[in-house]
Design an enzyme around this catalytic site. Structure first.
Site, PDB file in Angstrom:
ATOM      1  N   THR A  11      45.937  43.633  33.144  1.00  0.00           N
ATOM      2  CA  THR A  11      45.985  43.680  31.676  1.00  0.00           C
ATOM      3  C   THR A  11      44.565  43.770  31.134  1.00  0.00           C
ATOM      4  O   THR A  11      44.150  42.989  30.295  1.00  0.00           O
ATOM      5  CB  THR A  11      46.687  42.428  31.132  1.00  0.00           C
ATOM      6  OG1 THR A  11      46.007  41.274  31.652  1.00  0.00           O
ATOM      7  CG2 THR A  11      48.133  42.392  31.550  1.00  0.00           C
ATOM      8  N   ARG A  12      43.841  44.735  31.636  1.00  0.00           N
ATOM      9  CA  ARG A  12      42.446  44.891  31.251  1.00  0.00           C
ATOM     10  C   ARG A  12      42.216  46.328  30.818  1.00  0.00           C
ATOM     11  O   ARG A  12      43.038  47.200  31.034  1.00  0.00           O
ATOM     12  CB  ARG A  12      41.526  44.572  32.426  1.00  0.00           C
ATOM     13  CG  ARG A  12      41.792  45.486  33.615  1.00  0.00           C
ATOM     14  CD  ARG A  12      40.774  45.298  34.710  1.00  0.00           C
ATOM     15  NE  ARG A  12      41.094  46.056  35.884  1.00  0.00           N
ATOM     16  CZ  ARG A  12      40.906  47.357  36.032  1.00  0.00           C
ATOM     17  NH1 ARG A  12      40.402  48.066  35.065  1.00  0.00           N
ATOM     18  NH2 ARG A  12      41.211  47.978  37.146  1.00  0.00           N
ATOM     19  N   LEU A  13      41.079  46.536  30.212  1.00  0.00           N
ATOM     20  CA  LEU A  13      40.669  47.892  29.889  1.00  0.00           C
ATOM     21  C   LEU A  13      40.212  48.594  31.157  1.00  0.00           C
ATOM     22  O   LEU A  13      39.670  47.975  32.068  1.00  0.00           O
ATOM     23  CB  LEU A  13      39.488  47.869  28.915  1.00  0.00           C
ATOM     24  CG  LEU A  13      39.793  47.459  27.497  1.00  0.00           C
ATOM     25  CD1 LEU A  13      38.498  47.324  26.714  1.00  0.00           C
ATOM     26  CD2 LEU A  13      40.705  48.453  26.828  1.00  0.00           C
TER      27      LEU A  13
END
Length: 176
Positions: A11-13
């Site tokens: 759930t990261r860029l």
């Protein structure tokens, strides 16, 4: 029961988010904070405007001549490029020790230009101006890549780096 389970969730860029920000003007990092508190995105997909071209190089403490093996050590000298259309995201400075115990990425160099040609020229200049002494980095590799006719023309596909490395190896054998 139609229950779903995740082994892993990122759930990261993506590392390449500076490219998106350069061509859309949307700061995706800033956008995450209100979204994390339950607010909606501050824009719709239809409001996203794409302008220009952006290219990113991940600068690693790795040795391209040695199969990209890590190159730990201390950064003795660091001169980052600057100027219009140049963006550096980095967490290192002069005298930073690059350890084998962490990811060897030392910076993301992203450039923007009105055209792909302008972005490519800015990237070539930025790579030529970038200096890191004390460790081996991927800078030399990128300096070769961005001057290669296939890269400059934009006729790229997922096999480009493999072909590029094969041609480099053949050229090195021919000159030996």
């Amino acid at each position: 029961t139609r229950d779903f389970y995740f082994l892993e969730m990122n759930t990261r860029l993506q590392v390449e988010h500076p490219v998106t920000e350069l061509v859309t003007g949307r700061d995706l990092v800033r956008e995450q904070f209100p979204v994390a508190t339950g607010e909606p995105l501050s824009f719709t997909q239809e409001e996203v405007d794409w302008q220009g071209h952006a290219i990113e190089c991940r600068i690693y403490a790795e040795d391209p001549a040695n199969n990209f093996f890590p190159s730990p050590g201390t950064i003795e000298h660091l001169q980052e490029p600057a100027g219009p259309g140049i963006r550096i995201d980095s967490g290192v400075t002069r005298l930073t020790e690059v350890s084998i115990h962490y990811d060897p990425m030392i910076a993301k160099l992203a450039v923007w230009g009105r055209t792909r040609k302008e972005a490519t020229e800015r990237l070539q200049r930025a790579l030529d101006e970038y200096e890191v002494v004390g460790i081996t980095t991927t800078l030399s590799f990128f300096r070769e890549v961005v001057k290669h006719e296939e890269f400059v023309s934009g006729h790229l596909d997922t096999g480009f780096i493999a072909r590029f490395n094969e041609r480099r190896a053949a050229a090195a054998n021919d000159s030996a």
